[in-house]
Structures are given as structure tokens and as C-alpha cells.
Design a protein around this motif. Structure first.
Motif, PDB file in Angstrom:
ATOM      1  N   PRO A  51       0.669  -1.326  -0.035  1.00  0.00           N
ATOM      2  CA  PRO A  51       0.104   0.075   0.463  1.00  0.00           C
ATOM      3  C   PRO A  51       0.923   1.611   0.187  1.00  0.00           C
ATOM      4  O   PRO A  51       1.095   1.799  -0.486  1.00  0.00           O
ATOM      5  N   ILE A  52       2.234   1.284   0.259  1.00  0.00           N
ATOM      6  CA  ILE A  52       2.770   2.658   0.664  1.00  0.00           C
ATOM      7  C   ILE A  52       3.077   2.448  -0.139  1.00  0.00           C
ATOM      8  O   ILE A  52       3.416   3.627  -1.347  1.00  0.00           O
ATOM      9  N   MET A  53       3.476   1.688  -1.794  1.00  0.00           N
ATOM     10  CA  MET A  53       4.237   1.562  -2.994  1.00  0.00           C
ATOM     11  C   MET A  53       3.109   2.418  -3.203  1.00  0.00           C
ATOM     12  O   MET A  53       3.484   3.101  -4.310  1.00  0.00           O
ATOM     13  N   ASN A  54       1.888   1.630  -3.506  1.00  0.00           N
ATOM     14  CA  ASN A  54       0.796   2.247  -4.438  1.00  0.00           C
ATOM     15  C   ASN A  54       0.343   3.586  -3.745  1.00  0.00           C
ATOM     16  O   ASN A  54       0.317   4.649  -4.995  1.00  0.00           O
ATOM     17  N   LEU A  55       0.311   3.981  -2.569  1.00  0.00           N
ATOM     18  CA  LEU A  55       0.054   5.423  -2.203  1.00  0.00           C
ATOM     19  C   LEU A  55       1.883   6.704  -2.442  1.00  0.00           C
ATOM     20  O   LEU A  55       1.025   7.482  -2.600  1.00  0.00           O
ATOM     21  N   SER A  56       2.154   6.275  -2.523  1.00  0.00           N
ATOM     22  CA  SER A  56       3.461   6.555  -3.404  1.00  0.00           C
ATOM     23  C   SER A  56       3.191   7.244  -4.717  1.00  0.00           C
ATOM     24  O   SER A  56       3.694   8.142  -5.341  1.00  0.00           O
ATOM     25  N   ASN A  57       2.903   5.955  -5.270  1.00  0.00           N
ATOM     26  CA  ASN A  57       2.255   6.076  -6.936  1.00  0.00           C
ATOM     27  C   ASN A  57       1.626   7.129  -7.216  1.00  0.00           C
ATOM     28  O   ASN A  57       1.360   7.858  -8.024  1.00  0.00           O
ATOM     29  N   PHE A  58       0.774   7.053  -6.303  1.00  0.00           N
ATOM     30  CA  PHE A  58      -0.609   8.340  -5.711  1.00  0.00           C
ATOM     31  C   PHE A  58      -0.087   9.224  -6.431  1.00  0.00           C
ATOM     32  O   PHE A  58      -0.824   9.882  -6.744  1.00  0.00           O
ATOM     33  N   TYR A  59       0.724   9.742  -5.215  1.00  0.00           N
ATOM     34  CA  TYR A  59       1.712  11.053  -4.377  1.00  0.00           C
ATOM     35  C   TYR A  59       2.618  11.027  -5.625  1.00  0.00           C
ATOM     36  O   TYR A  59       1.619  12.076  -6.242  1.00  0.00           O
ATOM     37  N   ASN A  60       3.135  10.527  -6.398  1.00  0.00           N
ATOM     38  CA  ASN A  60       3.456  10.732  -7.584  1.00  0.00           C
ATOM     39  C   ASN A  60       2.570  10.975  -8.578  1.00  0.00           C
ATOM     40  O   ASN A  60       2.568  12.450  -9.419  1.00  0.00           O
ATOM     41  N   THR A  61       1.582  10.535  -8.681  1.00  0.00           N
ATOM     42  CA  THR A  61       1.031  10.976 -10.070  1.00  0.00           C
ATOM     43  C   THR A  61      -0.104  12.197  -9.804  1.00  0.00           C
ATOM     44  O   THR A  61       0.000  12.766 -10.415  1.00  0.00           O
ATOM     45  N   LEU A  62      -0.542  12.960  -8.096  1.00  0.00           N
ATOM     46  CA  LEU A  62      -1.333  13.735  -8.065  1.00  0.00           C
ATOM     47  C   LEU A  62       0.283  14.734  -8.145  1.00  0.00           C
ATOM     48  O   LEU A  62      -0.671  16.112  -8.429  1.00  0.00           O
ATOM     49  N   ILE A  63       1.223  14.778  -8.125  1.00  0.00           N
ATOM     50  CA  ILE A  63       2.693  15.578  -7.925  1.00  0.00           C
ATOM     51  C   ILE A  63       2.163  16.464  -9.648  1.00  0.00           C
ATOM     52  O   ILE A  63       2.111  17.369  -9.579  1.00  0.00           O
ATOM     53  N   SER A  64       2.330  15.416 -10.269  1.00  0.00           N
ATOM     54  CA  SER A  64       2.931  15.458 -11.336  1.00  0.00           C
ATOM     55  C   SER A  64       1.314  15.925 -12.269  1.00  0.00           C
ATOM     56  O   SER A  64       1.016  16.297 -13.258  1.00  0.00           O
ATOM     57  N   ASN A  65       0.764  15.829 -11.895  1.00  0.00           N
ATOM     58  CA  ASN A  65      -0.729  16.395 -12.679  1.00  0.00           C
ATOM     59  C   ASN A  65      -2.068  17.441 -11.878  1.00  0.00           C
ATOM     60  O   ASN A  65      -2.199  18.382 -11.638  1.00  0.00           O
ATOM     61  N   PHE A  66      -1.026  18.218 -10.939  1.00  0.00           N
ATOM     62  CA  PHE A  66      -1.433  19.286  -9.579  1.00  0.00           C
ATOM     63  C   PHE A  66      -1.619  20.738 -10.941  1.00  0.00           C
ATOM     64  O   PHE A  66      -2.220  21.718 -10.695  1.00  0.00           O
TER      65      PHE A  66
END
Length: 595
Positions: free
Chosen positions: A305-320
């Protein structure tokens, strides 16, 4: 709004992460029930996943050591049934997620499109069309992964992380603390990367917008490019824009690529620490082997989940940046809107009054200065003057494409700022200097003036402006497609179709801005004969550089230096031997010289 060109990066407001996520998640409101079902299915799948290691622990500690075959079979059946149901739930979950996210994107794009259509001309004057398209298409599309992962990862992964952590602490507190020992360092590293990554993604989307703006402008003007043999120059410019885009993308991606190695490194270190502590606990007899095996599986379930959440966080940053750019447009208020509870103007008689009207496009460009005049219903008015004198601005203000900087514009004694905007424009027929046709059939382009018009009404309008003959010579007649912007038609043919479109609307006020500028002399005479009856009973404003086309107007106003220099009929102005006389004689003499 500051003026922007294809070479300039756009100004952009950087909102907080909390604000962006909150506004985006608000789009889930219409799909609360579906989202709830998806979350419930995710919870079921998650519970099944969490149960697997625990059932394995029971199998090892209780049945394998005791050689209980029946117990192992029983555990095996439970595992098979549980995971089959989990697979079925996952399939339904994915179908519902896809449906919800696609609907959300449609809603965002539609909302953005509707909002942009309401924005004032100043918005479009100050921004290349290609950059607007980049927001409607590219930036909205960029949010798809964000919504997918918001529903699929954010809530369930957080829940999974909490549930697994609880199970780990229940199994063994020492091993649980050993598992999370590295988390604070990981969080600090990720925050450090995030603060720099967002700026780089902002820059990437600005460069992409510049490329989109250049490409749209280049293809829109392809005839000019080819006519001046500038293909090589535009190719170089295109390469420069692409190079800037690629450079900004690589900078952003290189930084974002540190996320996964950091998480995997932390995962590896955490696992080593757990096995080291776990080995010591087994040796001391504090835990059994089955507990350590189960805990090793839970370690994977904790870090996944931490890996998936970091992926979500990564996606979030790139799409801010994409979200910021969309919200930037959504937060621009239209300058030209109907007043609150504004009444409809009612049927227009056609009296038009400009009272002390002053207008400036910006603080440095004053176009009109204290204009005053009154036009009676049914009068045909001509506006003449040098290019840039303010003729088109006058009719644009009357159409309320802009509001005066000061002064009032009255129609039938009613200030047009105080009446419903749509009720005003519904009764105005406008043919602007820039003839625009949609990439559809001739019939549909004419019908745009009155969407419920019959074919007979369309044909009648075309006949009135003498467009029927050339239309019938086309391969499919009125069903012939005109291509984008009417490119397969001559300029004169485009104007005739645009003229028919304006007349079909049966307006009370008719505005013709250079309506006959691209029509040959013979066709112009036919058009003049055809529109005379159609202009009867309508207040008409005619802008024309061909002074021969406005001789029969009831009143001619000469515009110069932002004011009305002269006003009167053709004969009256000729007798005065003022500006109009000089314009007329200069044009008449030029025509004679040409002859």
C-alpha cells in the motif's frame, strides 16, 4: 488578464495540495452510491488478502505441526472460495471505477467548455486558441489516472495500511515497530522531492501548451506558410518547441523516478530489520515460526500500500499543474453577463442611442471618446472612416461583445447592460468582418441563424442574397460540406453564405461589417437588389469601405479619432465638402484612375 503569446509561458496559480484534492474529489458527489459500492468491494478484496497470511499461520502452527490433514483441506477450501470471490469483486470494481472516472472527465470537460463559451472576448483576445485547446483536451485527460487512483488506491490503500498495521501490532509489537522504523526517513525524502517535482511539472505543461499554441496557429495559417515558402523556418520553430517540451519532461520524470527506488529501498531495509529481529525472537522462543512466516507476508502487505500510495502521490504531483490550469480558467469570471434577475428586453423596435460612450481595450488604447448619437427604428446607418477609427468597435459594443468604459448604450430606451443578454442577441443579425463558417454543410451553416428553420426558409435566404445559383452548382448543392472555416469556398461565397445566415435570423437590428468587401461588382449589385427589401423595417448598421454601397443609407456617420466627425445623408455630406467628401472623391478618383 495579461496578454499571452505562443512563445510565452502562461501565468499560473499554484494551489495547495489540500485544495486541489478537495475540489477534484467534489466531482465524485454525483457518484456517491457507486463510489460506496466500489469501496465496499475493495474492502472485501482487502479483507480476503489480509486473511490469507493469517489462515496460512493457522495451517502451519495448528495443522502441519499436528499433521492434521482434514484441517489443512478445510483451510485450503476456505482459501480457494475466498479468493474466487475476491477475483469476482475485483472485476466488478474495475468496471464501476472505469464508468465513474470516465463520467467525471466528461463532466469536467463539459463544465470547462460551457464556462469558456461564456467568457468575454477579452479572454480570447489575450490567449492563443491552441493554448485554450490544451486545457480542454490535454489537461482534462491528464486527470484520468488521478481519478482512477483516487478511487482505486487512496481510500482502500489507506484502509489496508491501517488494517495490516493493526494486525502486525496484534501479532507482535516488537516486529511491528521494526517494520515502521524507516518510515519517517522515507516521508522526509518524499517531501523533499515533491517540492521540486511540482515546479518541474508546471514547467512541462506550460511548454506543452506553447507547442499546442504554435501548432494550431501554424496549421491555421498553412496557406500563408506555403505561399511564402516558410516550411523550413516553421519546422525549426517546431523543433525548438518540441526540444523545450522534451527537456522539461525529462527534468520532471528524472526527479519523479526517485519515488519508486526510495520506497523499494525502504521496503528492503525494513524487511531485513524485521527478519533480524524476528530471528532473535524465534531463537529466544518468544514467537513461533508460523508467526514469523505470517509476519513476513504482512510486511509485503504493509509496504505494498505504501508503494501504491507513493505512486498515487507521484501521479498527484505530476497532475497538480493540470488541475491548476483547469481551475485557473474556471475561476475567470465572464466580464459580459446578464445582470442578476435581468428582464428580457422584449420585442425590439430598433431605436439605438449611444450616450457619452467611451471605450478603451486597455489603458493605452482608447478607441472611442464620448460618442453620442440616436438612430430611429428602421433607419439604415453607414459607418465610414479610416481603418482603426472605431467603426467595428461601435457595432461590437452594440452587440455587447464588450461593455463601454463609460457611458450608456440604449436600445428602445433600455440600457443593454440591464437586460437579459440572450434576449438582446436573439434579435440581432450580425455579419462580422471576419467571415467564419463551420466545417459542416452549406445548409447547416445558413441554418445556424435559425436552428429550427425549414429547408425552404434556408433556400429563400440564400436566394435573397443571390447565393442560390452558385450553391446549386456545387456537387451536393446545399448539402455540400464547406471544410474547416469554409476553406473550399471563395471569400465572396463565404460572405454570401454568412449574409444569408444573418438574414435568416430575421433580426430587428442588422449589422453588416464589410459585408460586400469580397464580392465582385456584378455580384454586389445583385446582393444590393436582394437585401433592400430585407432591410426594410429593420435598424441596420453598415460598415463599408466601398462608399458606392452606402449612398442610399438614411444616415452616414464619419468616424475619426474616436469621435463622430460628420453625420448626415450622402448628399448632405457631399455638399459640406468635409471629410466624407474627401474620402468619396479620393475613392472615386482612384477608381477612375484604375479604369
Amino acid at each position: 488578464m495579461a496578454k499571452n503569446t505562443i512563445k510565452n509561458d502562461e501565468d499560473q496559480l499554484n494551489r495547495s495540495k489540500t485544495e486541489i484534492v478537495g475540489r477534484l474529489l467534489a466531482y465524485l458527489n454525483p457518484y456517491k452510491f457507486k463510489t460506496f459500492i466500489v469501496i465496499m468491494l475493495m474492502l472485501f478484496v482487502m479483507i480476503c488478502g489480509i486473511a490469507n497470511p493469517y489462515l496460512l499461520k493457522i495451517a502451519i502452527d495448528n495443522y502441519i505441526q499436528n499433521k492434521d490433514v482434514n484441517g489443512l483441506v478445510y483451510i485450503g477450501i476456505i482459501l480457494v472460495v475466498l479468493n474466487l470471490f475476491a477475483m469476482w469483486a475485483s472485476k466488478i470494481r474495475w468496471t464501476m471505477i472505469s464508468s465513474v472516472t470516465n463520467n467525471i472527465l466528461v463532466n469536467i470537460r463539459h463544465e470547462l467548455y460551457v464556462h469558456i463559451q461564456k467568457l468575454s472576448f477579452t479572454f480570447f483576445d489575450n490567449r492563443p486558441v491552441g493554448k485554450i485547446l490544451a486545457r480542454v483536451m490535454g489537461d482534462v485527460n491528464a486527470l484520468q489516472n488521478l481519478f482512477n487512483q483516487s478511487i482505486q488506491n487512496l481510500i482502500p490503500e489507506l484502509l489496508s495500511l491501517v488494517c495490516v498495521a493493526i494486525v502486525m501490532f496484534v501479532l507482535n509489537v516488537k516486529l511491528a515497530f521494526a517494520s515502521i522504523l524507516i518510515l519517517p526517513l522515507l516521508a522526509i525524502a518524499m517531501l523533499y522531492i515533491e517540492t521540486r517535482a511540482r515546479k518541474r511539472w508546471d514547467d512541462y505543461r506550460k511548454k506543452r501548451s506553447n507547442l499546442n499554441g504554435f501548432t494550431h496557429e501554424d496549421f491555421s495559417g498553412i496557406k500563408v506558410v506555403q505561399a511564402f515558402a516558410k516550411e523550413d523556418d516553421t519546422e525549426k520553430s517546431f523543433k525548438n518547441f518540441v526540444s523545450e517540451l522534451m527537456g522539461s519532461f525529462m527534468k520532471a520524470v528524472k526527479l519523479n523516478d526517485f519515488f519508486w527506488p526510495l520506497v523499494e529501498l525502504s521496503w528492503g531495509i525494513g524487511t531485513v530489520v524485521v527478519f533480524y529481529v524476528g530471528y532473535s525472537l524465534v531463537e529466544s522462543g518468544d514467537i513461533q515460526v508460523g508467526t514469523l512466516v505470517a509476519f513476513s507476508l504482512y510486511i509485503g502487505m504493509f509496504w505494498r500500500p505504501i508503494m501504491n500510495l507513493s505512486n498515487f502521490y507521484n501521479t498527484l504531483i505530476s497532475n497538480f499543474s493540470a488541475a491548476d490550469r483547469i481551475f485557473d480558467i474556471m475561476e475567470i469570471d465572464p466580464e459580459i453577463i446578464s445582470a442578476e434577475n435581468a428582464p428580457e428586453i422584449g420585442k425590439i423596435n430598433g431605436e439605438v442611442t449611444f450616450k457619452d460612450v467611451t471605450f478603451a481595450y486597455d489603458e493605452h488604447t482608447k478607441v472611442l471618446n464620448n460618442i453620442n448619437f440616436t438612430i430611429n427604428p428602421g433607419e439604415k446607418i453607414a459607418l465610414v472612416g479610416a481603418t482603426g477609427a472605431g467603426k467595428t468597435t461601435i457595432v461590437s459594443l452594440l452587440s455587447r461583445f464588450y461593455d463601454p468604459t463609460s457611458g450608456e448604450i440604449l436600445v428602445d430606451g433600455k440600457n443593454i447592460k440591464n437586460v437579459d443578454l440572450e434576449s438582446l442577441r436573439r434579435q440581432m443579425g450580425i455579419m462580422l468582418q471576419d467571415t467564419f463558417l463551420f466545417s459542416t454543410s452549406i445548409k447547416e451553416n445558413i441554418r445556424y441563424g435559425k436552428l429550427d428553420a425549414t429547408d425552404e426558409e434556408v433556400i429563400a435566404a440564400a436566394k435573397a442574397v443571390n447565393a442560390h445559383e452558385f450553391i446549386m452548382k456545387m456537387e451536393k448543392g446545399y448539402d455540400t460540406d464547406v471544410n474547416e472555416r469554409g476553406s473550399r469556398l471563395s471569400l465572396g461565397q463565404r460572405q454570401l453564405i454568412s449574409f444569408a445566415r444573418a438574414l435568416l435570423a430575421n433580426p430587428r437590428i442588422l449589422i453588416l461589417d464589410e459585408a460586400t468587401s469580397n464580392i465582385d461588382t456584378q455580384t454586389e449589385r445583385l446582393v444590393q437588389d436582394g437585401i433592400e427589401k430585407l432591410l426594410e423595417g429593420r435598424t441596420s448598421f453598415v460598415i463599408a469601405h466601398r462608399l458606392s454601397t452606402i449612398r442610399d443609407c438614411d444616415k452616414i456617420m464619419v468616424i475619426g479619432d474616436g469621435v463622430v466627425k460628420e453625420s448626415g445623408s450622402h448628399d448632405e455630406l457631399i455638399k459640406r465638402r468635409g471629410r466624407y467628401y474627401k474620402l468619396y472623391m479620393a475613392q472615386y478618383g482612384f477608381m477612375n484612375d484604375g479604369a
